[in-house]
Design an enzyme around this catalytic site. Sequence first.
Site: not given
Length: 375
Positions: A88, A151, A184-186, A330-331, A357
């Site tokens: 990100s 998903a 937050y939204s890509n 960013g990840t 995690n």
Amino acid sequence: MSQHPARILAVSALAALAGLSLTAPIAHAAPADPVQQRLDALVGESAFPGALAAVVGRDGRSRTYTAGVADLKTRAKMPENGRVRIASNTKMFTAVVALQLAGEGKLDLDAPIEKYLPKVVRGKGVDGRKITTRQLLRHTSGLRDYDDLLAGDFTTMLERHVEPRDLVDAALAHRDSPAKGWSYSNTNYVLAGLIIQKVSGRPVGEEITRRVIKPLELRDTYWPGVGERAIRGPHPKGYLALKPGDPYRDVTAMDPSMAWAAGALVATPKDLNTFMTALVGGKLLKPAQFKEMTTTVAAPQFDMVGGARYGLGVATFKLSCGGFAWSHGGTAPGYATGNGVTRDGRAATVAVTALPNELPAVKNLEAALDTALCA
């Protein structure tokens, strides 16, 4: 270079034979470098396979650090300033290009995105005629993230190529109501990338390269080609464990299309420092556009060291030593990166080679960044 404590010089029979006085002062170990200690803790306490950092201190000197290994199988040495997926942090580059286009009069930040992407954004409670590019860049559009696309078995997505419209459509398929306030939204940055392409007439990766990467001579930063899965040049491998205790899986090779304008870039810690220093130093944006970028709103969901606020593609967080830093972070599968730059010229980027995690691992990464900027 990686920093290590100096060795204590022992007084021995060999020293005497060499003509050294046994009464000469004994040299003492230099204090341990706090940044190196933090990186060592990321590997030793948080169990990241490897960590690397680049820091520009108050004295203007640039230093690099490493801990752990680059490859869990071969135990290969961690490359200094190796390339990683910066995820990100790409949003900062995308926002810079959008703001440059705005400064050139080619993009109106406050016009409905419908002007540039007719009938693209239509969903439950969301309408492109009521959303602006400014809202996309600031994450106040209400658009949901496209997480539903991932998903099932998340790891299967690493091999799959997707188009930007696939990502947008996945976000619009959300059945719940639009997000309220800052969220937050890509999806926002995928749409921003599509707008850049529509306005410029060129691919967004090409515009980022032409307008940012080449002028700043970021030789270790690049936009991956279509279908390119490997990381070019020296780099540590990236690993993924979906939950604590799971064995690490090598996910270095992956298709970055699922991130696109929201997170596809590959870079090194040094290059990220150079980019952020140039950004804050006024080398990428005109004053009016930089003011737009750095006008922030509260971003309570943004997991930073503290007091996070978000502008147009950049965020701020408070430093333990006072003041604040401009940042993003960013990840991506295999890598997590924290970075920051201050107005007085300090800069730091810390990367680890697996996704955190557990909350303690996140906090350790944040603490390492804070130490790098405050030490």
